[in-house]
Design an enzyme around this catalytic site. Structure first.
Site, PDB file in Angstrom:
ATOM      1  N   ASP A  57      -4.289   6.545  -5.344  1.00 34.09           N
ATOM      2  CA  ASP A  57      -3.947   7.861  -5.902  1.00 34.09           C
ATOM      3  C   ASP A  57      -4.118   7.902  -7.418  1.00 34.09           C
ATOM      4  OD1 ASP A  57      -3.301   9.055  -3.493  1.00 34.09           O
ATOM      5  OD2 ASP A  57      -1.256   8.322  -3.541  1.00 34.09           O
ATOM      6  N   ARG A 105      -2.187  15.057  -2.105  1.00 29.22           N
ATOM      7  CA  ARG A 105      -3.559  14.551  -2.036  1.00 29.22           C
ATOM      8  C   ARG A 105      -4.505  15.739  -2.153  1.00 29.22           C
ATOM      9  NH1 ARG A 105      -4.029   9.575   1.222  1.00 29.22           N
ATOM     10  NH2 ARG A 105      -5.886  10.445   2.192  1.00 29.22           N
ATOM     11  N   ASP A 120       0.859  -1.177   0.000  1.00 27.74           N
ATOM     12  CA  ASP A 120       0.000   0.000   0.000  1.00 27.74           C
ATOM     13  C   ASP A 120       0.902   1.236   0.000  1.00 27.74           C
ATOM     14  OD1 ASP A 120      -2.279   1.666   0.409  1.00 27.74           O
ATOM     15  OD2 ASP A 120      -1.810   1.719   2.542  1.00 27.74           O
ATOM     16  N   GLU A 160      -8.511  15.523   7.716  1.00 22.20           N
ATOM     17  CA  GLU A 160      -9.438  16.420   8.386  1.00 22.20           C
ATOM     18  C   GLU A 160      -8.720  17.268   9.429  1.00 22.20           C
ATOM     19  OE1 GLU A 160     -12.951  14.758  10.577  1.00 22.20           O
ATOM     20  OE2 GLU A 160     -13.894  15.190   8.641  1.00 22.20           O
ATOM     21  N   PHE A 207     -18.949  11.095   5.199  1.00 24.38           N
ATOM     22  CA  PHE A 207     -18.053  10.559   4.168  1.00 24.38           C
ATOM     23  C   PHE A 207     -18.037   9.034   4.241  1.00 24.38           C
ATOM     24  CE2 PHE A 207     -14.041   8.854   2.770  1.00 24.38           C
ATOM     25  CZ  PHE A 207     -13.803   9.516   1.577  1.00 24.38           C
ATOM     26  N   LYS A 258     -17.294  18.817   0.528  1.00 25.33           N
ATOM     27  CA  LYS A 258     -15.907  18.568   0.109  1.00 25.33           C
ATOM     28  C   LYS A 258     -15.807  17.111  -0.303  1.00 25.33           C
ATOM     29  CE  LYS A 258     -14.117  17.356   4.713  1.00 25.33           C
ATOM     30  NZ  LYS A 258     -13.236  17.731   5.821  1.00 25.33           N
TER      31      LYS A 258
END
Length: 1138
Positions: free
Chosen positions: A747, A664, A424, A560, A607, A630
């Site tokens: 990504d 990101r 990962d 966050e 989310f 968002k």
């Protein structure tokens, strides 16, 4: 307890709920949840009713043990004799009590009892620890309602369904509970679920509004109610049920359920009613075994055992045929054996029966070819190897205090045979600690700091310039260096290098928006909205740091937390949250004063990995209703209104730049709502929330979609997830060790490629192969194009003339979906394995597991998967070896893994050092085991052939008993634990040494047969050298020849010396422990021989002659024939002639 005290607690608390709505009583009466899976009925505060039929619910007693008092013996014995070798020795031990046995029963039974007993003792010890842990858990105390509003303590194991319990701060929940009320006025509580899902962030739970008055012990005096809900199941995140109270029915959801083994935090107490107990609770329903994994050496060892069994069978058949021939043709001439008076076993008239019975004798006699102590010795060695891994100070992370941990010892040697690593990215290669670096607001890019990827790209470009200047003049090279410096100056501003931001989570530098300067920007109103979205649209809770005076944030994700820190630094500090409001302290406003603004939280659409966005609906102080959203840029852009795309083109360009810099990104958007529009939507939303059934989630999703459309784009954020310390160097070393590295990430392609360069996964001069999906509605056309790209890439690699050329394959998730289909995946795998690095972008957790399975099954080589989050569990379990990183994302990956480490860089030492050592140790140990048993066992066969295939053993039974148990066991264990062919420093300096494992240089059939051949050679030399020396030679002063015990003792001494000297020659690294075990084993043999020889024959000879006393005269006849056949006399009498 009074209301005033409750309010006081609320004011003192730093944590507040982010839930803004409550389920209300339904107007339609009870929800219909009848049918399979929804049969549980709980009578609250009436536990005795559940003892009657049809309930009979399970008790709260739990057991995680493998055995109990009654099942230990049968289960443990079954597991031990599941092994073929142990089963064979059990049969031999049974036959040893019959006249057919060449040994005494003691010499056959004792080693078996020792080996099996040791393994069973290990199992018992491990299970005893689990049992003691169960006792500790079952004996925990909790307050329960005993009646009349009085609470008393009761042990967990005595709790029943329907009990009302009171759990206090920092206590674990004893069962699955329905939350009734808490110490907070609004009925919320905070729960830590680390024991369930490994997550360290606190979860908020909330009680139904109707049960909030039940906030004191006395209030439960007359409390009753009914819960109709789902049956026990393992789903941690779902719950469907109804709560009937005061003639009303209320819908229940997971936010009211407190799961067993989670802990109450930051809340003084809660009241709850027991729904699921013991093994019906969700945590126990999830207690499933991980898939069993066996190393390649262990699997191959089984085949070698079969080879040895075949060899045993062959020589036993040869022996039995030889004995039958001797019995038929030679025994009638041996008048001194009185063949006319013998039994059926030695009757010359029944040679077939004699041969068959002798086959059983031979199978026992040559049983020492099979290493009885191999399995238990390997278990001991692996446990000790795992201990060394756990205690390696070089793999201890001082920052977190986490050492490396071998969670299973079965796969130690597999660490040394890894061919492909699947990793990962986020939290594994990177820290998962986000830094707010750049942003795009109203089409303008802000942020001057450079990311690690940009620095790596600058270094690569500088290196390219330097390479171009190699053959030029010195002056021109100097000019190139000046260009290099200028390039770096562009990417790394001098101010940043001097004034590095010390704020954790915030590395942003741009004077245009800092210190309130954003008020002077052209789009100040949009910038203010951008900052407010950062400060409001989240699920975090604030906590004041009394030392610094700043707020820190308990958030569900590192992103966050970084947004909130950024908002604070920009002057919009999130400082307080209540049940229905969020408070933001704005330091820079048009008036120039600090203002605390309150935003009423109306709804929150949280989310999820499927939604990839989060939305909050708030009402500002002017009464305006705002929808703040968002999420991923692709998701947000699809939901923009026509007049909301003003900044889309510029923002898209900035997002691409941020992606290339390895950052990101998230897009931010909003819209305004009218009262009537919101009211109509909210009615539908509340109706969907209080619906029970399979369609509930789908209804909520559709209603959320209605709100999250026609948005207006505000801007985008870019945060950097920095690489972990030492990752580029580690990947470089692993590549030098010949390991192929695959990175599976969510990504974008551009981000992944740049991260690849930063961490040395992609290197200078490496040729990139990008497989992409074309735009077409026809699936077959897309698949054919992908297949064509794969074919062309494979052909390009074949035609490559440079033998040192390296290739990297990059593929995204949508393309990968086609590549994993049955008719394409083989071609994809062939291409991928030819590449040194593979990067799969935009992949889902399921795709990670599928790719891992493809590599494992398609190549047949050892795969290792490494990750740190719940989304990596699938590939960790699928791989041959799973490694979990104990990082920010919780412990789920660690709990599913075989090994755990704190940082990716420790993987280098785990594989290159410990993996190499463990592989070579186990390989040499197993080979040596087969060598020593062949060398010893074949001498028995030679002597039996020399003694007319009579079934006579040359060795004393005590020698046979001690051979595997004492005299040769410790040296081989020391080989498996302490051997080092090279030091750890050499392993790390020359990683190519690691290739001995993947190529299996120490445990291929050539090596195994070589060791077996060595055993054959040793047995021939030892046997015939002794026979030549002792045959027809005077051994005593009276001229008597050597007796069989004398020959056997001398031969056994040679065996002990040869085997222990061989292992000494095999070892490359000696400690005092190896010297003690090797030379101590030899000394122990002489010590035993001295003591045994000093004993009276009536004692020392008891075991030798026990079989003679218990058998018929035929045994005496057989012994006489053995002695005569080999021409050896007795110690006590000279040999008599015929």
């Amino acid at each position: 307890m009074t209301r005033g005290r409750i309010r006081a607690r609320l004011r003192l608390s730093h944590l507040y709920t982010f839930a803004c709505t409550r389920p209300e009583a339904t107007e339609e009466g009870p929800h219909s949840i009848e049918g399979p899976g929804y049969s549980r009925l709980v009578h609250c505060n009436q536990p005795l009713m559940h003892k009657k039929k049809p309930f009979k619910y399970r008790s709260n007693y739990i057991s995680t043990t493998k055995y109990n008092f009654f099942t230990f013996l049968p289960k443990a014995l079954y597991e031990q004799f599941h092994r073929v070798a142990n089963l064979y020795f059990l049969a031999a031990a049974i036959v040893s009590v019959t006249p057919l046995s060449p040994f005494s029963a003691v010499s056959m039974i004792a080693p078996l009892v020792f080996v099996v007993g040791l393994s069973m003792a290990k199992e018992a010890l491990e299970d005893w620890r689990r049992f003691m842990q169960d006792i500790k858990v079952n004996s925990r105390k909790v307050k329960f309602h005993k009646g009349e509003g009085v609470f008393d303590y009761k042990s967990w194991k005595k709790l029943q369904v329907g009990d009302v319990v009171k759990v206090e701060k920092d206590q674990f929940f004893p069962a699955d509970l329905l939350l009734l009320s808490s110490s907070y006025e609004d009925g919320i509580c905070y729960v830590e679920t680390m024991n369930l899902d490994g997550e360290t962030n606190l979860k908020v739970k909330r009680a139904l509004e109707v049960t909030l008055p039940l906030d004191e012990d006395a209030s439960f005096k007359n409390f009753t109610g009914k819960i109709k809900c789902e049956d026990p199941n393992p789903s941690l995140y779902t719950f469907i049920g109804n709560f009937e109270y005061d003639h009303e029915v209320y819908a229940l959801d997971p936010s009211q359920i407190l799961l067993r083994d989670s802990k109450l935090r930051n809340t003084a107490f809660v009241y709850g009613v027991v729904i699921f107990t013991g093994h019906d609770s969700k945590v126990m329903q999830n207690a499933t075994k991980s898939p069993s994994k066996r190393s390649r050496i262990e699997r191959k060892m089984d085949y070698i055992i079969y080879v040895l069994f075949s060899l045993l069978l062959v020589i036993s058949l040869v022996s039995s045929i030889g004995f039958a021939v001797k019995t038929k043709f030679d025994m009638p001439d041996w008048w001194y054996l009185q063949p006319q008076n013998t039994d059926d076993y030695y009757d010359p008239r029944k040679p077939v029966l004699s041969g068959v019975t002798h086959l059983i004798t031979a199978l026992m006699l040559y049983g020492y070819l099979i290493p009885i102590s191999l399995y238990v010795s390997i278990e001991v060695v692996k446990v000790l190897q795992a201990t060394f891994i756990n205690q390696d100070i070089q793999m201890y992370d001082e920052e977190t205090g986490n050492p490396a941990q071998a969670r299973t010892s079965n796969l130690n040697e597999e660490l040394g045979q890894v061919d492909t690593i699947l990793s990962d990215k986020t939290g594994t290669l990177t820290c998962n600690q986000m830094d707010f670096l750049k942003c795009s607001i109203a089409g303008t890019a802000y942020g001057m700091s450079s990311s690690e990827v940009e620095l790596a790209a600058a270094q690569q470009m500088a290196s390219d310039l330097e390479d171009q200047d190699v053959e030029r003049s010195t002056d021109f090279r100097q000019k190139g260096k000046q260009q290099e410096i200028e390039l770096e100056t562009v990417v790394i501003p001098k101010d940043e290098m001097v004034h590095k931001s010390p704020i954790k989570g915030f590395s942003f530098e741009d004077s245009r928006v800092m210190e309130g300067n954003w008020l002077n920007e052209p789009n100040a109103d949009v910038i203010m909205l951008f900052f407010r979205i950062l400060a409001i649209c989240h699920t975090a809770v604030p906590e004041l740091n009394e030392e610094t005076g700043n707020y820190t944030y308990e958030s569900e994700s590192p992103d966050e937390a970084a947004f909130l820190v950024a908002a604070r630094e920009f002057g919009f500090e999130f400082c307080k949250r209540t049940q229905s409001s969020v408070f933001v302290r704005e330091r820079y406003s048009a008036s120039g004063q600090t203002i605390d603004r309150e935003f009423k939280l109306l709804n929150m659409l949280e989310f999820t990995s499927k939604r990839k966005r989060m939305t909050v609906i708030v009402r500002d102080e002017d009464g305006q209703i705002l929808v703040l959203c968002k999420g991923a840029d692709s998701i947000i852009f699809d939901r923009l209104s026509k007049n909301g795309r003003l900044y889309e083109e510029d923002t898209t360009r900035h997002l691409n730049e941020y992606g290339e810099a390895g950052l990101r990104t998230l897009a931010l958007a909003y819209k305004r709502l009218g009262e009537s529009e919101y009211s109509a939507w909210n009615n539908e939303f509340q109706e969907a929330k209080t619906t029970i059934g399979a369609d509930r989630d789908l209804m909520l999703e559709n209603i959320a979609e209605m709100m999250e459309k026609d948005l207006i784009l505000v801007g985008a954020t870019a945060v950097e997830d920095k690489l972990q310390k030492g990752v580029p160097q580690c990947i470089d070393k692993l590549a030098q060790a010949g390991l192929k590295i695959w990175v599976l990430t969510g990504d974008k392609v551009e981000t992944a490629i740049n991260i690849g360069y930063a961490c040395s996964l992609l290197r200078q001069g490496m040729k990139q192969i990008c497989i992409t999906e074309i735009s077409s509605d026809a699936k077959e056309v897309v698949k054919e194009n992908i297949l064509l790209q794969i074919t062309n890439a494979s052909q390009m690699i074949k035609l490559e003339r440079d033998p040192h050329a390296a290739f990297a394959l990059i593929i995204d998730g949508k393309t990968l979906a086609y590549a994993l289909e049955d008719d394409v995946k083989q071609q994809f795998l062939v291409l991928a394995v030819q590449c040194a690095s593979v990067i799969c972008c935009r992949v889902s957790p399921k795709q990670k597991a599928l790719v891992t399975r493809l590599v494992k099954e398609g190549t047949g080589k050892t795969t290792l998967a490494i990750g740190d989050g719940a989304n990596d569990v699938g590939m960790i379990k699928e791989a041959d070896i799973g490694v979990g990183i104990s990082g920010v994302e919780g412990m789920q990956a660690v709990m599913a893994s075989d090994f755990s480490i704190a940082q990716f860089r420790f993987l280098e030492r785990l594989l290159v050092v410990h993996g190499h050592w463990c592989y070579k140790r186990i390989a040499q140990m197993v080979c040596y085991f087969f060598y020593k048993n062949i060398a010893f066992g074949l001498t028995l066969f030679y002597f039996e052939a020399f003694a007319g295939f009579s079934g006579q053993s040359i060795y004393d039974d005590w020698y046979m008993l001690l051979f595997n148990v004492l005299l040769t066991s410790l040296p081989v264990i020391s080989l498996g634990v302490f051997e080092q062919d090279v030091s750890s420093e050499v392993c790390l300096q020359f990683p190519a040494v690691y290739q001995q494992g993947p190529k299996n240089l120490f445990f291929d059939w050539y090596k195994i047969l070589g060791w077996m051949g060595n055993g054959l050679y040793s047995s021939l030399i030892i046997f015939f050298l002794n026979i030549i020396i002792f045959y027809d030679q005077a051994f005593r002063e009276e001229g008597q020849t050597a007796s069989m015990p004398a020959l056997g003792t001398t031969m056994f001494t040679c065996i002990i010396w040869a085997l222990n000297c061989q292992i000494a020659f095999t070892m490359s690294h000696f400690t005092w422990i190896q010297h003690l075990f090797i030379w101590g084993s030899i000394a122990t043999w002489y010590l035993f021989l001295f003591v045994y020889g000093r004993l009276s024959p009536s004692i020392s000879d008891v075991s030798t002659h026990w079989i003679i006393i218990s058998s018929k005269r035929s045994s005496t006849t057989r012994k006489t024939s053995r002695i005569n056949a080999c021409g050896l006399g007795s110690d006590r009498e000279p040999e008599k002639g015929p």
